[in-house]
Design a protein around this motif. Structure first.
Motif, PDB file in Angstrom:
ATOM      1  N   LYS A 298     -12.959   3.697 -70.367  1.00  0.00           N
ATOM      2  CA  LYS A 298     -11.833   4.001 -70.465  1.00  0.00           C
ATOM      3  C   LYS A 298     -11.418   4.032 -68.890  1.00  0.00           C
ATOM      4  CE  LYS A 298     -11.411   6.809 -74.719  1.00  0.00           C
ATOM      5  NZ  LYS A 298     -11.312   8.034 -75.091  1.00  0.00           N
ATOM      6  N   ILE A 299     -10.325   3.383 -68.337  1.00  0.00           N
ATOM      7  CA  ILE A 299      -9.695   3.558 -67.174  1.00  0.00           C
ATOM      8  C   ILE A 299      -8.653   4.228 -67.081  1.00  0.00           C
ATOM      9  CG2 ILE A 299      -9.111   2.383 -64.929  1.00  0.00           C
ATOM     10  CD1 ILE A 299     -10.983  -0.013 -66.086  1.00  0.00           C
ATOM     11  N   TYR A 300      -8.379   5.437 -66.613  1.00  0.00           N
ATOM     12  CA  TYR A 300      -6.939   6.226 -66.665  1.00  0.00           C
ATOM     13  C   TYR A 300      -7.047   7.182 -65.508  1.00  0.00           C
ATOM     14  CZ  TYR A 300     -10.377  10.547 -67.036  1.00  0.00           C
ATOM     15  OH  TYR A 300     -11.056  11.341 -66.811  1.00  0.00           O
ATOM     16  N   PHE A 301      -5.950   7.751 -65.537  1.00  0.00           N
ATOM     17  CA  PHE A 301      -5.471   8.766 -64.441  1.00  0.00           C
ATOM     18  C   PHE A 301      -4.756  10.071 -65.040  1.00  0.00           C
ATOM     19  CE2 PHE A 301      -1.939   5.710 -64.130  1.00  0.00           C
ATOM     20  CZ  PHE A 301      -0.902   6.641 -64.228  1.00  0.00           C
ATOM     21  N   TRP A 302      -4.810  11.239 -64.337  1.00  0.00           N
ATOM     22  CA  TRP A 302      -4.099  12.456 -65.045  1.00  0.00           C
ATOM     23  C   TRP A 302      -2.732  12.192 -64.378  1.00  0.00           C
ATOM     24  CZ3 TRP A 302      -6.672  14.764 -68.662  1.00  0.00           C
ATOM     25  CH2 TRP A 302      -8.145  14.757 -68.556  1.00  0.00           C
ATOM     26  N   SER A 303      -1.701  12.385 -65.339  1.00  0.00           N
ATOM     27  CA  SER A 303      -0.375  12.567 -64.938  1.00  0.00           C
ATOM     28  C   SER A 303       0.202  13.329 -64.092  1.00  0.00           C
ATOM     29  CB  SER A 303       0.495  12.258 -66.221  1.00  0.00           C
ATOM     30  OG  SER A 303       0.371  13.562 -66.972  1.00  0.00           O
ATOM     31  N   ASN A 304      -0.616  14.374 -63.725  1.00  0.00           N
ATOM     32  CA  ASN A 304       0.090  15.473 -62.815  1.00  0.00           C
ATOM     33  C   ASN A 304      -0.738  15.204 -61.483  1.00  0.00           C
ATOM     34  OD1 ASN A 304      -2.647  16.203 -63.568  1.00  0.00           O
ATOM     35  ND2 ASN A 304      -2.398  18.127 -63.807  1.00  0.00           N
ATOM     36  N   GLU A 305      -1.397  14.075 -61.153  1.00  0.00           N
ATOM     37  CA  GLU A 305      -1.977  14.009 -59.826  1.00  0.00           C
ATOM     38  C   GLU A 305      -1.334  13.063 -58.755  1.00  0.00           C
ATOM     39  OE1 GLU A 305      -6.605  14.232 -61.089  1.00  0.00           O
ATOM     40  OE2 GLU A 305      -5.498  11.997 -61.377  1.00  0.00           O
ATOM     41  N   SER A 306       0.351  13.101 -58.873  1.00  0.00           N
ATOM     42  CA  SER A 306       1.124  12.497 -57.932  1.00  0.00           C
ATOM     43  C   SER A 306       0.836  12.860 -56.416  1.00  0.00           C
ATOM     44  CB  SER A 306       2.613  12.562 -58.415  1.00  0.00           C
ATOM     45  OG  SER A 306       2.754  13.965 -58.173  1.00  0.00           O
ATOM     46  N   ASP A 307       0.240  14.222 -56.163  1.00  0.00           N
ATOM     47  CA  ASP A 307      -0.037  14.631 -54.608  1.00  0.00           C
ATOM     48  C   ASP A 307      -1.228  13.966 -54.024  1.00  0.00           C
ATOM     49  OD1 ASP A 307      -1.409  15.891 -56.512  1.00  0.00           O
ATOM     50  OD2 ASP A 307      -1.879  17.594 -55.167  1.00  0.00           O
ATOM     51  N   GLU A 308      -2.065  13.158 -54.993  1.00  0.00           N
ATOM     52  CA  GLU A 308      -2.986  12.624 -54.489  1.00  0.00           C
ATOM     53  C   GLU A 308      -3.137  10.988 -54.035  1.00  0.00           C
ATOM     54  OE1 GLU A 308      -7.131  13.305 -56.141  1.00  0.00           O
ATOM     55  OE2 GLU A 308      -6.131  14.617 -57.482  1.00  0.00           O
ATOM     56  N   ALA A 309      -3.700  10.297 -53.491  1.00  0.00           N
ATOM     57  CA  ALA A 309      -3.667   9.033 -53.195  1.00  0.00           C
ATOM     58  C   ALA A 309      -3.940   8.149 -54.594  1.00  0.00           C
ATOM     59  CB  ALA A 309      -4.792   8.546 -51.991  1.00  0.00           C
ATOM     60  N   ILE A 310      -3.410   6.981 -54.753  1.00  0.00           N
ATOM     61  CA  ILE A 310      -3.657   6.345 -55.851  1.00  0.00           C
ATOM     62  C   ILE A 310      -5.190   6.037 -56.161  1.00  0.00           C
ATOM     63  CG2 ILE A 310      -3.337   4.032 -54.720  1.00  0.00           C
ATOM     64  CD1 ILE A 310      -2.044   3.111 -57.319  1.00  0.00           C
ATOM     65  N   HIS A 311      -5.553   6.435 -57.558  1.00  0.00           N
ATOM     66  CA  HIS A 311      -6.820   6.326 -57.795  1.00  0.00           C
ATOM     67  C   HIS A 311      -6.966   6.193 -59.321  1.00  0.00           C
ATOM     68  CE1 HIS A 311      -5.663  10.690 -58.402  1.00  0.00           C
ATOM     69  NE2 HIS A 311      -6.755  10.518 -59.350  1.00  0.00           N
ATOM     70  N   PHE A 312      -8.118   6.156 -59.800  1.00  0.00           N
ATOM     71  CA  PHE A 312      -8.358   6.161 -61.389  1.00  0.00           C
ATOM     72  C   PHE A 312      -9.626   6.826 -61.727  1.00  0.00           C
ATOM     73  CE2 PHE A 312      -9.469   1.869 -59.981  1.00  0.00           C
ATOM     74  CZ  PHE A 312     -10.989   1.617 -60.658  1.00  0.00           C
TER      75      PHE A 312
END
Length: 91
Positions: free
Chosen positions: A11-25
């Motif tokens: 699964k390729i995902y991100f946590w929805s509360n990580e807007s303070d970080e650079a784009i990642h997965f």
């Protein structure tokens, strides 16, 4: 936790509360955890592992990066949807 893509059994995902970080997965084979592999999305169209706590074999990482390459701009748009249009890249 938005799942963007499933490929090579991951699964390729991100946590929805990580807007303070650079784009990642994050990558996982099972249920997402804080110890999953994290990958930066770079502004030049490539990817860089932040860490491989999930111990994903290099062969699998290569396959995942190839799959993500085809969806690079779509992933950025998907990230923007969850983070109010904000995108910061890892330097």
């Amino acid at each position: 936790m938005p799942i963007y893509l499933r490929t090579a059994g991951y699964k390729i995902y991100f946590w929805s509360n990580e807007s303070d970080e650079a784009i990642h997965f994050h990558l996982t084979k099972g249920n997402p955890t804080k110890n999953d592999t994290k990958v930066w999305v770079l502004s030049n169209g490539s990817f860089k592992p932040a860490h491989n706590k999930g111990r994903i074999p290099e062969k699998d990482l290569s396959r995942i990066f190839s799959a993500m390459q085809a969806y690079y701009f779509d992933f950025i748009d998907f990230w923007k949807t969850y983070h109010n249009g904000e995108v910061k890249f890892y330097n």
